[in-house]
Each structure stands twice: as C-alpha cells, then as structure tokens.
Motif scaffolding. Structure first.
Motif, PDB file in Angstrom:
ATOM      1  N   MET A   1       0.830  -1.175   0.000  1.00  0.00           N
ATOM      2  CA  MET A   1       0.000   0.000   0.000  1.00  0.00           C
ATOM      3  C   MET A   1       0.881   1.247   0.000  1.00  0.00           C
ATOM      4  O   MET A   1       1.897   1.291   0.676  1.00  0.00           O
ATOM      5  CB  MET A   1      -0.913  -0.013   1.226  1.00  0.00           C
ATOM      6  N   LEU A   2       0.460   2.216  -0.711  1.00  0.00           N
ATOM      7  CA  LEU A   2       1.246   3.439  -0.838  1.00  0.00           C
ATOM      8  C   LEU A   2       1.230   4.304   0.416  1.00  0.00           C
ATOM      9  O   LEU A   2       2.115   5.126   0.603  1.00  0.00           O
ATOM     10  CB  LEU A   2       0.747   4.267  -2.027  1.00  0.00           C
ATOM     11  N   GLN A   3       0.251   4.134   1.292  1.00  0.00           N
ATOM     12  CA  GLN A   3       0.166   5.015   2.442  1.00  0.00           C
ATOM     13  C   GLN A   3       0.963   4.506   3.641  1.00  0.00           C
ATOM     14  O   GLN A   3       0.748   4.951   4.748  1.00  0.00           O
ATOM     15  CB  GLN A   3      -1.301   5.252   2.825  1.00  0.00           C
ATOM     16  N   ARG A   4       1.889   3.622   3.432  1.00  0.00           N
ATOM     17  CA  ARG A   4       2.721   3.097   4.508  1.00  0.00           C
ATOM     18  C   ARG A   4       3.857   4.066   4.828  1.00  0.00           C
ATOM     19  O   ARG A   4       4.216   4.930   4.030  1.00  0.00           O
ATOM     20  CB  ARG A   4       3.304   1.739   4.122  1.00  0.00           C
ATOM     21  N   ILE A   5       4.448   3.916   5.997  1.00  0.00           N
ATOM     22  CA  ILE A   5       5.497   4.824   6.442  1.00  0.00           C
ATOM     23  C   ILE A   5       6.752   4.684   5.579  1.00  0.00           C
ATOM     24  O   ILE A   5       7.467   5.657   5.353  1.00  0.00           O
ATOM     25  CB  ILE A   5       5.809   4.627   7.947  1.00  0.00           C
ATOM     26  N   GLN A   6       7.010   3.475   5.042  1.00  0.00           N
ATOM     27  CA  GLN A   6       8.194   3.313   4.212  1.00  0.00           C
ATOM     28  C   GLN A   6       8.091   4.130   2.926  1.00  0.00           C
ATOM     29  O   GLN A   6       9.108   4.561   2.391  1.00  0.00           O
ATOM     30  CB  GLN A   6       8.495   1.843   3.905  1.00  0.00           C
ATOM     31  N   THR A   7       6.888   4.386   2.460  1.00  0.00           N
ATOM     32  CA  THR A   7       6.720   5.223   1.277  1.00  0.00           C
ATOM     33  C   THR A   7       7.109   6.667   1.591  1.00  0.00           C
ATOM     34  O   THR A   7       7.694   7.345   0.756  1.00  0.00           O
ATOM     35  CB  THR A   7       5.275   5.151   0.770  1.00  0.00           C
ATOM     36  N   VAL A   8       6.805   7.112   2.800  1.00  0.00           N
ATOM     37  CA  VAL A   8       7.216   8.459   3.208  1.00  0.00           C
ATOM     38  C   VAL A   8       8.737   8.539   3.273  1.00  0.00           C
ATOM     39  O   VAL A   8       9.341   9.505   2.780  1.00  0.00           O
ATOM     40  CB  VAL A   8       6.580   8.829   4.569  1.00  0.00           C
ATOM     41  N   TYR A   9       9.368   7.529   3.872  1.00  0.00           N
ATOM     42  CA  TYR A   9      10.829   7.507   3.945  1.00  0.00           C
ATOM     43  C   TYR A   9      11.445   7.479   2.544  1.00  0.00           C
ATOM     44  O   TYR A   9      12.426   8.166   2.275  1.00  0.00           O
ATOM     45  CB  TYR A   9      11.313   6.297   4.740  1.00  0.00           C
ATOM     46  N   LEU A  10      10.864   6.679   1.667  1.00  0.00           N
ATOM     47  CA  LEU A  10      11.384   6.596   0.300  1.00  0.00           C
ATOM     48  C   LEU A  10      11.151   7.896  -0.465  1.00  0.00           C
ATOM     49  O   LEU A  10      11.987   8.291  -1.282  1.00  0.00           O
ATOM     50  CB  LEU A  10      10.754   5.411  -0.432  1.00  0.00           C
ATOM     51  N   ALA A  11      10.042   8.564  -0.204  1.00  0.00           N
ATOM     52  CA  ALA A  11       9.793   9.850  -0.863  1.00  0.00           C
ATOM     53  C   ALA A  11      10.805  10.899  -0.405  1.00  0.00           C
ATOM     54  O   ALA A  11      11.301  11.698  -1.219  1.00  0.00           O
ATOM     55  CB  ALA A  11       8.376  10.321  -0.570  1.00  0.00           C
ATOM     56  N   ILE A  12      11.154  10.882   0.871  1.00  0.00           N
ATOM     57  CA  ILE A  12      12.176  11.805   1.367  1.00  0.00           C
ATOM     58  C   ILE A  12      13.528  11.480   0.739  1.00  0.00           C
ATOM     59  O   ILE A  12      14.270  12.374   0.332  1.00  0.00           O
ATOM     60  CB  ILE A  12      12.239  11.766   2.908  1.00  0.00           C
ATOM     61  N   ALA A  13      13.851  10.192   0.631  1.00  0.00           N
ATOM     62  CA  ALA A  13      15.097   9.790  -0.023  1.00  0.00           C
ATOM     63  C   ALA A  13      15.099  10.188  -1.497  1.00  0.00           C
ATOM     64  O   ALA A  13      16.140  10.576  -2.043  1.00  0.00           O
ATOM     65  CB  ALA A  13      15.314   8.287   0.117  1.00  0.00           C
ATOM     66  N   LEU A  14      13.950  10.123  -2.133  1.00  0.00           N
ATOM     67  CA  LEU A  14      13.828  10.542  -3.527  1.00  0.00           C
ATOM     68  C   LEU A  14      14.081  12.042  -3.666  1.00  0.00           C
ATOM     69  O   LEU A  14      14.792  12.474  -4.581  1.00  0.00           O
ATOM     70  CB  LEU A  14      12.443  10.181  -4.073  1.00  0.00           C
ATOM     71  N   ILE A  15      13.537  12.823  -2.772  1.00  0.00           N
ATOM     72  CA  ILE A  15      13.772  14.273  -2.799  1.00  0.00           C
ATOM     73  C   ILE A  15      15.239  14.577  -2.554  1.00  0.00           C
ATOM     74  O   ILE A  15      15.821  15.449  -3.209  1.00  0.00           O
ATOM     75  CB  ILE A  15      12.865  14.973  -1.771  1.00  0.00           C
ATOM     76  N   ILE A  16      15.848  13.852  -1.637  1.00  0.00           N
ATOM     77  CA  ILE A  16      17.268  14.071  -1.346  1.00  0.00           C
ATOM     78  C   ILE A  16      18.128  13.755  -2.560  1.00  0.00           C
ATOM     79  O   ILE A  16      19.083  14.476  -2.870  1.00  0.00           O
ATOM     80  CB  ILE A  16      17.708  13.230  -0.122  1.00  0.00           C
ATOM     81  N   ALA A  17      17.803  12.689  -3.279  1.00  0.00           N
ATOM     82  CA  ALA A  17      18.626  12.281  -4.418  1.00  0.00           C
ATOM     83  C   ALA A  17      18.307  13.045  -5.690  1.00  0.00           C
ATOM     84  O   ALA A  17      19.181  13.218  -6.542  1.00  0.00           O
ATOM     85  CB  ALA A  17      18.458  10.779  -4.668  1.00  0.00           C
ATOM     86  N   ALA A  18      17.070  13.504  -5.850  1.00  0.00           N
ATOM     87  CA  ALA A  18      16.668  14.106  -7.119  1.00  0.00           C
ATOM     88  C   ALA A  18      16.645  15.628  -7.104  1.00  0.00           C
ATOM     89  O   ALA A  18      16.936  16.255  -8.121  1.00  0.00           O
ATOM     90  CB  ALA A  18      15.286  13.593  -7.513  1.00  0.00           C
ATOM     91  N   VAL A  19      16.314  16.235  -5.984  1.00  0.00           N
ATOM     92  CA  VAL A  19      16.104  17.683  -5.958  1.00  0.00           C
ATOM     93  C   VAL A  19      17.229  18.427  -5.250  1.00  0.00           C
ATOM     94  O   VAL A  19      17.740  19.430  -5.763  1.00  0.00           O
ATOM     95  CB  VAL A  19      14.738  17.996  -5.293  1.00  0.00           C
ATOM     96  N   LEU A  20      17.610  17.975  -4.081  1.00  0.00           N
ATOM     97  CA  LEU A  20      18.561  18.721  -3.264  1.00  0.00           C
ATOM     98  C   LEU A  20      19.953  18.893  -3.881  1.00  0.00           C
ATOM     99  O   LEU A  20      20.600  19.905  -3.610  1.00  0.00           O
ATOM    100  CB  LEU A  20      18.661  18.097  -1.875  1.00  0.00           C
TER     101      LEU A  20
END
Length: 135
Positions: A1-20
């Motif tokens: 399920m997309l609303q799990r906490i690991q998706t939030v962690y992965l989204a933060i990791a995605l922002i760190i790798a793609a945007v920052l």
C-alpha cells in the motif's frame, strides 16, 4: 500500500537524491561552487539512485523486491559517499580545508532514510508472515 510509512521515507530519499543536489554545492574550487551536474559520474550516480528509489516506491506490492532495491540503493549511496570523501581529500588544502560543501552529506541522509524504509518493510513482512502462520 502506498500510504505506509516506508513510502514516506522513500519519498524523502527521492527528494534528497533528485532535488537537493541542485541546490547544495558539493565543494568550492577557487571560490566557485562545484555542483554535481558538472561531472558526468556524479550525475549518473545521483540519477541511478533516483531511479532505484522511484522504482522502489512503485513496487510497493513486492516487499522483498523493494527491500533488495533499497539495499542496492544504500550500496550505491555508499559508493557515492566514498567518491565524495576521496575527492575532498584530494582537494587543495587536504582534509582541513574549509572548501567542502553540504552537498557531500546528501548520500548520508539518503542512506538514513533508506535504512528506515527497510526497517519498516521488514516489520511489514514479519507481520504478514505471522498472520500466515495463524491460518
């Protein structure tokens, strides 16, 4: 399920790798900021890390696959961090020069969030296995 906490962690990791990396310089050379997009190796490693994180978010139904992708991403970020440390030690001025930028620490933050995501995935997997035992 997309609303799990690991998706939030992965989204933060995605922002760190793609945007920052576009906002934080890796280091300064002769007073000028050295951004990651000036070197093809760093662009490809950050791009691969972004792709692995995005694929991991999408594959939320396959927890083992997601776990393995996160492990590969952690290894990739460790390689990226090793390249940054190697490069910073070879900058003029050695290890004590104030030329390092905050962008060098982005792989560390990414690794932390990937480890947290793996921990949550493992917890979900253990929960599913315990329910299967009861059947």
């Amino acid at each position: 399920m997309l609303q799990r906490i690991q998706t939030v962690y992965l989204a933060i990791a995605l922002i760190i790798a793609a945007v920052l990396p576009y906002f934080f310089p890796l280091w300064k050379i002769d007073g000028k900021d050295f951004m990651f997009n000036k070197d093809l190796l760093y662009v490809s490693l950050f791009g691969l890390s972004t792709a692995l994180t995005a694929i991991s978010i999408i594959s939320f139904k396959k927890r083992q696959h997601q776990f393995v992708l996160n492990r590969l991403n952690i290894i990739l970020n460790l390689i990226l961090l090793g390249l940054f440390v190697y490069r910073s030690l070879n900058l003029s001025g050695g290890a004590t020069a104030p030329e390092k930028g905050i962008g060098m620490f982005l792989p560390i933050f990414s690794i932390v969030f990937l480890v947290l995501a793996n921990k949550a995935i493992k917890k979900d997997e253990d929960l599913v296995k315990s329910v299967d035992r009861l059947r």
